[in-house]
Design a protein around this motif. Structure first.
Motif, PDB file in Angstrom:
ATOM      1  N   UNK A  20     -64.477  41.935 -30.049  1.00 53.64           N
ATOM      2  CA  UNK A  20     -65.183  43.085 -29.470  1.00 53.64           C
ATOM      3  C   UNK A  20     -66.056  42.698 -28.274  1.00 53.64           C
ATOM      4  N   UNK A  21     -66.812  41.630 -28.402  1.00 54.12           N
ATOM      5  CA  UNK A  21     -67.678  41.212 -27.302  1.00 54.12           C
ATOM      6  C   UNK A  21     -66.857  40.784 -26.086  1.00 54.12           C
ATOM      7  N   UNK A  36     -63.301  44.274 -20.033  1.00 53.30           N
ATOM      8  CA  UNK A  36     -63.155  45.649 -19.549  1.00 53.30           C
ATOM      9  C   UNK A  36     -64.157  45.954 -18.445  1.00 53.30           C
ATOM     10  N   UNK A  37     -65.378  45.460 -18.582  1.00 53.13           N
ATOM     11  CA  UNK A  37     -66.368  45.672 -17.532  1.00 53.13           C
ATOM     12  C   UNK A  37     -65.948  44.962 -16.250  1.00 53.13           C
ATOM     13  N   UNK A  56     -75.362  43.765 -29.783  1.00 51.57           N
ATOM     14  CA  UNK A  56     -75.588  43.328 -31.155  1.00 51.57           C
ATOM     15  C   UNK A  56     -77.003  43.722 -31.536  1.00 51.57           C
ATOM     16  N   UNK A  57     -77.127  44.801 -32.274  1.00 49.94           N
ATOM     17  CA  UNK A  57     -78.437  45.366 -32.604  1.00 49.94           C
ATOM     18  C   UNK A  57     -78.884  45.041 -34.022  1.00 49.94           C
ATOM     19  N   UNK A  58     -77.961  44.548 -34.861  1.00 48.69           N
ATOM     20  CA  UNK A  58     -78.285  44.317 -36.254  1.00 48.69           C
ATOM     21  C   UNK A  58     -78.250  45.606 -37.057  1.00 48.69           C
ATOM     22  N   UNK A 117     -73.134  45.281 -34.743  1.00 47.62           N
ATOM     23  CA  UNK A 117     -73.210  45.667 -33.329  1.00 47.62           C
ATOM     24  C   UNK A 117     -72.756  47.111 -33.172  1.00 47.62           C
ATOM     25  N   UNK A 118     -72.802  47.586 -31.943  1.00 41.87           N
ATOM     26  CA  UNK A 118     -72.348  48.935 -31.651  1.00 41.87           C
ATOM     27  C   UNK A 118     -71.787  48.996 -30.241  1.00 41.87           C
TER      28      UNK A 118
END
Length: 381
Positions: A74-75, A81-82, A93-95, A152-153
């Protein structure tokens, strides 16, 4: 008749777009079709939660391996993609906290703990007094919580825009509002995908049409049930947002965004192909939000929506070649984890379509497999 395309992908959600993106990157000529706008069904409607990566995967079930690889990618996909499109899909990654309000919910957490340990997921049990030091806006009388620092989100709409643009830049012929109406099958092969605008000759076909997959395959006598599972989500705007981590209570969740919005989800309803949010569903989600985080009572109600997730016969997706049709492949039935599993799904499908030895044994995902008990260790999306 049009020139033959190497691969026609049927379905413009996150799974179909990911497969087209990877295949085009491998040099295949790809056409992707969808009966509606690209990237606007369940893939768009989800909350974008990304689970922690399982680290104990050697010799494990292919299902665990698929999830581990997908989450690991994912990362990297966010960065690539960016770089290709200039679009930031909002990966961070927000936890996360998995909270228990009652003794029965705490007992359920303890029952699931061995699955997290077996997969090597990082987590920490947090006793009630310490929970509010991590998230001060949560209610004060929580029983316990588990902290997952690697959760993460991503922002679903941004991720889909990036996939669409990246696929276009890689040469994928994108056809929205052009659904498949059937398949021209001769001598055990699909020669063309039939559409209202004419046939699309192809070398191979990948059907990734979400809950509509089973209907498309019925004329071919393929039994791959993908019943729609409706999930409703409420969006709140909380300019003074102080919630930093994803908070889960059982199958429900709060996902804080950096722009002051909070997603509250999600229902699970067998409502057929009805994509409308309901008063009852919205009321239940608002009740959840205020019960878990009382300060959300001061937030603004922005909107509500629903998506139709594709279920399967046993909770695992169908990934692989269709029985008795040499060049027809399926990638559907991901239920709540389509966004999470899309990178690994795309890699696996590219291996199979291009005739390479796959990373995981596809028998675990075969359409005609014997159903297994629903996976206990899967995280949701």
């Amino acid at each position: 008749m049009a020139a033959t395309t190497d691969v026609v992908v049927v379905g413009g959600g996150v799974v179909g777009l990911s497969i087209a993106y990877v295949l085009a990157g491998e040099g295949a000529s790809v056409a992707l079709i969808d009966a509606g706008p690209l990237g606007r069904a369940a893939s768009w409607a989800g909350a974008g939660m990304i689970s922690p990566v399982p680290r104990n995967v050697v010799g494990s079930d292919p299902w665990v391996g698929l999830r581990a690889r997908s989450l690991e990618l994912q990362s990297a996909w966010s960065e690539s993609l960016r770089a290709e499109t200039g679009i930031d899909n909002g990966y961070r990654r927000c936890g996360g906290l998995d909270i228990a309000l009652t003794e029965s919910e705490a007992a359920e957490q303890e029952r699931r703990r061995p699955f997290w340990e077996a997969e090597g997921v990082r987590f920490e049990r947090i006793e009630a007094p310490a929970i509010r030091r991590l998230e001060p806006t949560l209610r004060a009388d929580l029983r316990q919580a588990y902290h997952f620092p690697d959760r993460a989100q991503i922002r679903n709409p941004r991720h889909l825009r990036a996939l669409i643009e990246a696929a276009r830049l890689r040469g994928v012929a994108l056809h929205e509002n052009r659904g498949a109406s059937g398949f021209d099958v001769r001598h055990g092969r699909v020669d063309a995908v039939e559409t209202p605008l004419g046939p699309l000759p192809c070398g191979s076909v990948v059907v990734a049409a979400g809950p509509w997959t089973s209907e498309l395959l019925k004329p071919l006598s393929l039994d791959a049930p993908t019943p729609p599972l409706r999930g409703q989500i409420v969006l709140l705007r909380w300019p003074e947002v102080r919630l930093r981590r994803i908070v889960e209570q059982g199958a429900n969740y709060l996902v804080p965004r950096d722009d002051g919005r909070v997603l509250v989800g999600s229902t699970e309803e067998w409502a057929g192909f009805d994509p409308r949010p309901t008063a009852d569903g919205v009321l239940g989600l608002l009740d959840l939000a205020l019960k878990v985080c009382p300060e959300l009572a001061a937030s603004d109600f922005e909107r509500a929506w629903a998506g139709l997730r594709p279920a399967s016969k046993d909770g695992r997706p169908y990934l692989g070649r269709a029985p008795e049709i040499e060049n027809l492949f399926l990638a559907a039935g991901h239920r709540r984890v389509g966004l999470q599993l899309s990178p690994g799904t795309a890699e696996l499908m590219a291996d199979l379509v291009l005739g390479r030895t796959p990373r995981w044994d596809p028998a675990a995902f075969a359409v005609d497999r014997h159903p297994v008990e629903r996976d206990e260790s899967a995280f949701q999306s």
